[in-house]
Design a protein around this motif. Structure first.
Motif, PDB file in Angstrom:
ATOM      1  N   CYS A 260     -17.631   2.187  -2.373  1.00  0.00           N
ATOM      2  CA  CYS A 260     -17.840   0.905  -1.689  1.00  0.00           C
ATOM      3  C   CYS A 260     -16.516   0.335  -1.184  1.00  0.00           C
ATOM      4  O   CYS A 260     -16.448  -0.206  -0.073  1.00  0.00           O
ATOM      5  N   THR A 261     -15.469   0.435  -2.002  1.00  0.00           N
ATOM      6  CA  THR A 261     -14.156  -0.039  -1.576  1.00  0.00           C
ATOM      7  C   THR A 261     -13.700   0.710  -0.331  1.00  0.00           C
ATOM      8  O   THR A 261     -13.218   0.112   0.642  1.00  0.00           O
ATOM      9  N   LEU A 262     -13.848   2.033  -0.332  1.00  0.00           N
ATOM     10  CA  LEU A 262     -13.426   2.835   0.815  1.00  0.00           C
ATOM     11  C   LEU A 262     -14.300   2.561   2.036  1.00  0.00           C
ATOM     12  O   LEU A 262     -13.803   2.581   3.173  1.00  0.00           O
ATOM     13  N   GLU A 263     -15.588   2.308   1.822  1.00  0.00           N
ATOM     14  CA  GLU A 263     -16.472   1.980   2.945  1.00  0.00           C
ATOM     15  C   GLU A 263     -16.041   0.672   3.597  1.00  0.00           C
ATOM     16  O   GLU A 263     -16.003   0.566   4.833  1.00  0.00           O
ATOM     17  N   ALA A 264     -15.696  -0.312   2.778  1.00  0.00           N
ATOM     18  CA  ALA A 264     -15.219  -1.577   3.330  1.00  0.00           C
ATOM     19  C   ALA A 264     -13.920  -1.375   4.105  1.00  0.00           C
ATOM     20  O   ALA A 264     -13.752  -1.903   5.211  1.00  0.00           O
ATOM     21  N   LEU A 265     -13.022  -0.598   3.538  1.00  0.00           N
ATOM     22  CA  LEU A 265     -11.746  -0.342   4.213  1.00  0.00           C
ATOM     23  C   LEU A 265     -11.970   0.361   5.544  1.00  0.00           C
ATOM     24  O   LEU A 265     -11.325   0.041   6.551  1.00  0.00           O
ATOM     25  N   LYS A 266     -12.904   1.303   5.570  1.00  0.00           N
ATOM     26  CA  LYS A 266     -13.198   2.058   6.792  1.00  0.00           C
ATOM     27  C   LYS A 266     -13.752   1.158   7.887  1.00  0.00           C
ATOM     28  O   LYS A 266     -13.494   1.385   9.083  1.00  0.00           O
ATOM     29  N   ARG A 267     -14.484   0.113   7.510  1.00  0.00           N
ATOM     30  CA  ARG A 267     -15.120  -0.761   8.497  1.00  0.00           C
ATOM     31  C   ARG A 267     -14.165  -1.815   9.066  1.00  0.00           C
ATOM     32  O   ARG A 267     -14.520  -2.506  10.020  1.00  0.00           O
ATOM     33  N   LEU A 268     -12.986  -1.949   8.462  1.00  0.00           N
ATOM     34  CA  LEU A 268     -12.025  -2.939   8.948  1.00  0.00           C
ATOM     35  C   LEU A 268     -11.222  -2.390  10.127  1.00  0.00           C
ATOM     36  O   LEU A 268     -11.061  -1.178  10.263  1.00  0.00           O
ATOM     37  N   PRO A 269     -10.677  -3.261  10.979  1.00  0.00           N
ATOM     38  CA  PRO A 269      -9.781  -2.803  12.051  1.00  0.00           C
ATOM     39  C   PRO A 269      -8.525  -2.166  11.470  1.00  0.00           C
ATOM     40  O   PRO A 269      -8.190  -2.351  10.294  1.00  0.00           O
ATOM     41  N   THR A 270      -7.826  -1.450  12.306  1.00  0.00           N
ATOM     42  CA  THR A 270      -6.585  -0.795  11.885  1.00  0.00           C
ATOM     43  C   THR A 270      -5.560  -1.845  11.458  1.00  0.00           C
ATOM     44  O   THR A 270      -5.348  -2.854  12.133  1.00  0.00           O
ATOM     45  N   LEU A 271      -4.927  -1.590  10.329  1.00  0.00           N
ATOM     46  CA  LEU A 271      -3.905  -2.497   9.824  1.00  0.00           C
ATOM     47  C   LEU A 271      -2.569  -2.241  10.512  1.00  0.00           C
ATOM     48  O   LEU A 271      -2.325  -1.134  11.007  1.00  0.00           O
ATOM     49  N   PRO A 272      -1.689  -3.227  10.528  1.00  0.00           N
ATOM     50  CA  PRO A 272      -0.353  -3.000  11.101  1.00  0.00           C
ATOM     51  C   PRO A 272       0.447  -2.046  10.220  1.00  0.00           C
ATOM     52  O   PRO A 272       0.090  -1.799   9.066  1.00  0.00           O
ATOM     53  N   PRO A 273       1.527  -1.485  10.730  1.00  0.00           N
ATOM     54  CA  PRO A 273       2.386  -0.632   9.894  1.00  0.00           C
ATOM     55  C   PRO A 273       2.910  -1.418   8.687  1.00  0.00           C
ATOM     56  O   PRO A 273       3.231  -2.603   8.817  1.00  0.00           O
ATOM     57  N   SER A 274       2.973  -0.756   7.538  1.00  0.00           N
ATOM     58  CA  SER A 274       3.446  -1.393   6.297  1.00  0.00           C
ATOM     59  C   SER A 274       2.763  -2.740   6.073  1.00  0.00           C
ATOM     60  O   SER A 274       3.424  -3.784   5.962  1.00  0.00           O
ATOM     61  N   PRO A 275       1.453  -2.750   5.993  1.00  0.00           N
ATOM     62  CA  PRO A 275       0.742  -4.030   5.858  1.00  0.00           C
ATOM     63  C   PRO A 275       1.055  -4.715   4.534  1.00  0.00           C
ATOM     64  O   PRO A 275       1.324  -4.070   3.521  1.00  0.00           O
ATOM     65  N   ARG A 276       1.007  -6.026   4.548  1.00  0.00           N
ATOM     66  CA  ARG A 276       1.187  -6.824   3.339  1.00  0.00           C
ATOM     67  C   ARG A 276      -0.200  -7.075   2.753  1.00  0.00           C
ATOM     68  O   ARG A 276      -1.033  -7.750   3.372  1.00  0.00           O
ATOM     69  N   VAL A 277      -0.443  -6.513   1.554  1.00  0.00           N
ATOM     70  CA  VAL A 277      -1.775  -6.500   0.951  1.00  0.00           C
ATOM     71  C   VAL A 277      -1.729  -7.227  -0.392  1.00  0.00           C
ATOM     72  O   VAL A 277      -0.824  -6.993  -1.203  1.00  0.00           O
ATOM     73  N   VAL A 278      -2.714  -8.097  -0.637  1.00  0.00           N
ATOM     74  CA  VAL A 278      -2.841  -8.804  -1.912  1.00  0.00           C
ATOM     75  C   VAL A 278      -4.266  -8.597  -2.428  1.00  0.00           C
ATOM     76  O   VAL A 278      -5.232  -8.800  -1.690  1.00  0.00           O
ATOM     77  N   ASP A 279      -4.380  -8.191  -3.693  1.00  0.00           N
ATOM     78  CA  ASP A 279      -5.670  -8.052  -4.368  1.00  0.00           C
ATOM     79  C   ASP A 279      -5.792  -9.227  -5.332  1.00  0.00           C
ATOM     80  O   ASP A 279      -5.087  -9.295  -6.345  1.00  0.00           O
ATOM     81  N   VAL A 280      -6.686 -10.165  -5.009  1.00  0.00           N
ATOM     82  CA  VAL A 280      -6.800 -11.424  -5.743  1.00  0.00           C
ATOM     83  C   VAL A 280      -7.906 -11.313  -6.796  1.00  0.00           C
ATOM     84  O   VAL A 280      -9.031 -10.940  -6.477  1.00  0.00           O
TER      85      VAL A 280
END
Length: 246
Positions: free
Chosen positions: A23-43
């Motif tokens: 499910c996590t990977l499916e959600a990631l796949k459905r999102l637009p392409t992230l910028p290079p070296s994206p800033r990611v926070v898991d809340v």
């Protein structure tokens, strides 16, 4: 519910709510392409099942935030074991008061945690952290039908009275300044990925469980029994959002 007993039950579990790597990977796949070296926070990362999946998929640094330090300790151990520790920074913090620079986050992830704030209030707190056009992926317990079994309606009215339907939550997200890119409902298997280890842990602890812990067992068993009977009327939904501030 006794907090100490709750933490005793959930200690060392692989996850603290419905979800799965798929499910996590499916959600990631459905999102637009992230910028290079994206800033990611898991809340509200808990023990970080999804954090590890994101780190492996994105190969970028992720800030994993949770209030309970033992969960973060578990995530750090698992990250080292999977050689992902270089990608994960943990921080003990309240998700209602995150010390993250405004406008700095390209992807904010939160599985099974936003209910602590409420869906609308949580999105309101998260949005100022997002970069212009920044993305958010959150799961939220959601009514899947308007014809709700009375037993399920009673349970959730008491446990989470603000729980909405998918259309209601989409409207809430839009009102809070997000574009709703996509939604999907987690399959029943994602609930059993959570419930099965939980049931197994209760059986291991039951012979020596103190009264406070047995009370937590009873509440947990009632929740699981409710899902067996009425799990088609509610479920977790992934909401994939974009900050409209571009």
């Amino acid at each position: 519910m006794n907090p100490e007993a709750f933490f005793t039950l959930y200690s060392d579990l692989p996850q603290f709510g419905p979800g799965s790597a798929a499910c996590t990977l499916e959600a990631l796949k459905r999102l637009p392409t992230l910028p290079p070296s994206p800033r990611v926070v898991d809340v509200g990362c808990g023990s970080g099942r999804q954090t590890l999946v994101l780190a492996e998929a994105l190969r970028t640094r992720i800030l994993a935030v949770d209030l309970h330090q033992p969960y973060l300790d578990q995530l750090e151990r698992d990250a080292r074991a999977r050689r992902l520790d270089a990608f994960i920074e943990t921080r003990q913090a309240d998700m209602a008061a995150l010390d993250v620079p405004a406008g700095s986050v390209d992807l904010l992830w939160s599985e099974g945690a936003i209910y602590h704030l409420g869906f609308g209030p949580g999105l309101r707190r998260f949005r100022p952290l997002l970069a212009p056009g920044g993305l958010a992926a959150v799961t939220e317990c959601t009514w899947l039908t308007d014809a709700r079994p009375a037993e399920a309606a009673r349970f959730w009215t008491e446990g989470y009275p603000t729980m909405g339907t998918t259309p209601e939550n989409r409207a809430t997200a839009e009102a809070e300044g997000y574009e709703v890119l996509d939604t999907f409902t987690l399959p029943h298997s994602a609930w059993w990925d959570y419930y099965t280890p939980l049931l197994q842990r209760m059986e291991r602890l039951r012979p020596t469980a103190a009264p406070a812990l047995r009370e937590v067992f009873t509440a947990t068993e009632e929740e699981i029994a409710l899902f067996r009977r009425h799990g088609d009327s509610y479920g977790y939904v992934f909401y994939l959002l974009r900050n409209r501030n571009t």
